[in-house]
Design a protein around this motif. Structure first.
Motif, short mmCIF file in Angstrom:
data_model
loop_
_atom_site.label_atom_id
_atom_site.label_comp_id
_atom_site.label_asym_id
_atom_site.label_seq_id
_atom_site.Cartn_x
_atom_site.Cartn_y
_atom_site.Cartn_z
N CYS A 64 -2.90 9.83 1.94
CA CYS A 64 -2.95 9.67 3.53
C CYS A 64 -2.46 8.42 3.85
O CYS A 64 -3.19 7.26 3.63
N ASP A 65 -1.14 8.00 4.28
CA ASP A 65 -0.63 6.65 4.55
C ASP A 65 -0.93 6.54 5.81
O ASP A 65 -0.10 6.62 7.05
N GLU A 66 -2.06 5.46 6.31
CA GLU A 66 -2.41 5.36 7.62
C GLU A 66 -2.30 6.56 8.57
O GLU A 66 -1.36 6.39 9.58
N PRO A 67 -2.69 7.57 8.19
CA PRO A 67 -2.63 8.72 9.05
C PRO A 67 -3.17 8.65 10.50
O PRO A 67 -2.70 9.36 11.47
N PHE A 86 2.26 11.10 6.15
CA PHE A 86 3.06 9.99 6.47
C PHE A 86 2.10 9.38 7.61
O PHE A 86 1.54 9.71 8.35
N GLN A 87 2.45 7.81 7.80
CA GLN A 87 1.91 7.14 8.65
C GLN A 87 2.41 7.43 10.41
O GLN A 87 1.56 7.60 11.17
N ASP A 88 3.79 7.73 10.51
CA ASP A 88 4.35 7.65 11.73
C ASP A 88 4.76 9.42 11.93
O ASP A 88 5.84 9.83 11.50
N LYS A 142 0.80 -1.24 0.14
CA LYS A 142 -0.10 0.00 -0.01
C LYS A 142 0.83 1.19 0.05
O LYS A 142 0.45 2.16 -0.83
N SER A 143 1.80 1.34 0.93
CA SER A 143 2.61 2.54 1.03
C SER A 143 3.33 2.71 -0.22
O SER A 143 3.67 3.81 -0.76
N THR A 144 4.02 1.51 -0.70
CA THR A 144 4.71 1.82 -2.05
C THR A 144 3.93 2.05 -2.98
O THR A 144 4.35 3.11 -3.91
MG MG Z 1 2.64 1.09 4.70
#
Ligand code: MG
Ligand code: ADP
Length: 324
Positions: A176-179, A96-98, A51-53
């Protein structure tokens, strides 16, 4: 004749990460995806499914291995040069996620939020400071937080800073990557609501990556399900959620935690058994065959293509159960 091309069209988009010895990680494999203006496309799937890629490759943060992508009909470069980033970064951005690792700990919040304007506009330092302050207010922080550093903020506040940083350039398309995945449950809804509000007021188009299917259903127009580098199902978000067709989607939906304990009790207690296979040695045929409760002979040697399901317009499924 339709007036405008879709906002984003990826065709057979592929991203492999090379490994020593000529092997490679098939992170994203021939994904075709169309995203329309002001649409929110949710993207779900287990960790490691790509997913992120996919999100990063769509906005040039990874060069793609093969395939094409267009934005409003304009080809996106295979590998972005600095001038490509200057052109595309104000239009396409990522949250980003983190929020702990994605904010530079040595920069002040004002510098972090204003960086995009500094890189991509000719605004004066004073104007950039003003706009950064406005954006901090817009995401629910105080303008006088500008001189502080990220470690002085909670996870939820940091994600608000990440949102301001991504949106200050007024992009059109945001990944929105796992925000909210790294945030306390108590602040997750606040951040989702903030994103929803900004999406509406700014007319954003979103690729919304998340774990929680019920949340993705809530925020998305369409939902895409990814497994081991490929999209196995896509369709209107509620249809995919309430009437999943791919056996993988069925299991994901059934194992998605429900906030309501009563409906939780009524759910089938299905979970995907076994580990997601290595994206280095992808199984032949259907990538889900080794874990699929409905596996058939054909699944072991023929790769199912993502194709429309005849009785359900708008839905596409990559599964031999729905014809080859
Ligand atoms: Mg990911
Ligand atoms: P997801 O976001 O769905 O959890 P990712 O896109 O992060 O999945 O990862 C897909 C696969 O690609 C995983 O096997 C992961 O280890 C690999 N991968 C992701 N980013 C990189 C990278 N920068 N270099 C090498 N491998 C990567």
């Amino acid at each position: 004749m339709s007036a405008n091309p879709p906002l984003l069209v990826a065709d057979q988009l592929t991203k492999y990460f090379p490994l020593p010895g000529g092997r490679k990680i098939h992170a994203v494999d021939q994904v075709s995806l169309t995203i329309h203006e002001k649409e929110v496309v949710g993207l779900v799937g287990e960790s490691g499914s790509g997913k992120s890629t996919l999100g990063k490759t769509l906005i040039g943060l990874h060069p793609r291995t093969s395939g094409t992508a267009t934005y409003r009909g304009q080809p996106l470069p295979q590998r972005y040069r600095p001038e490509d980033f200057r052109y595309w970064a104000p239009k396409t951005q990522m949250i980003f996620q983190d929020p702990y690792s994605s904010l530079n700990p040595r920069m002040t919040v004002g510098e972090i939020v204003g960086e995009g304007l500094q890189l991509h506009t000719k605004l004066s330092a004073a104007e950039i400071r003003d706009r950064a302050g406005d954006w901090l207010k817009r995401v629910g922080l105080e303008p006088d937080h500008m001189s502080r550093y990220p470690h002085e903020f909670s996870g939820g506040q940091r994600q608000r800073i990440g949102i301001a940083r991504a949106l200050i350039l007024e992009p059109e398309f945001v990944v929105c990557d796992e925000p909210i995945s790294a945030l306390d449950v108590s602040v997750q809804a606040q951040v989702v609501n903030l994103l929803d509000e900004l999406k509406t007021s700014m007319g954003l188009t979103l690729l919304f990556i998340a774990h929680d299917l019920s949340m993705v259903r809530y925020v998305s127009d369409r939902m895409a399900v990814m497994y081991l580098g490929v999209i196995v199902e896509i369709g209107p978000a509620s249809d995919v959620f309430f009437n999943p067709k791919h056996p993988y989607t069925e299991i994901l939906v059934a194992s998605n935690p429900e906030p309501d304990p009563a409906s939780e009790r009524n759910r089938r207690s299905a979970t995907v058994t076994g580990e997601i296979p290595s994206p280095v040695d992808v199984p032949p045929g259907c990538r889900f065959q080794g874990r699929c409760p409905k596996v058939m002979d054909v699944c072991r040697h023929e790769t199912p293509r993502l194709k429309p399901v005849s009785e359900d317009p708008g839905r596409q499924v990559a599964c031999h159960l729905y014809g080859s």
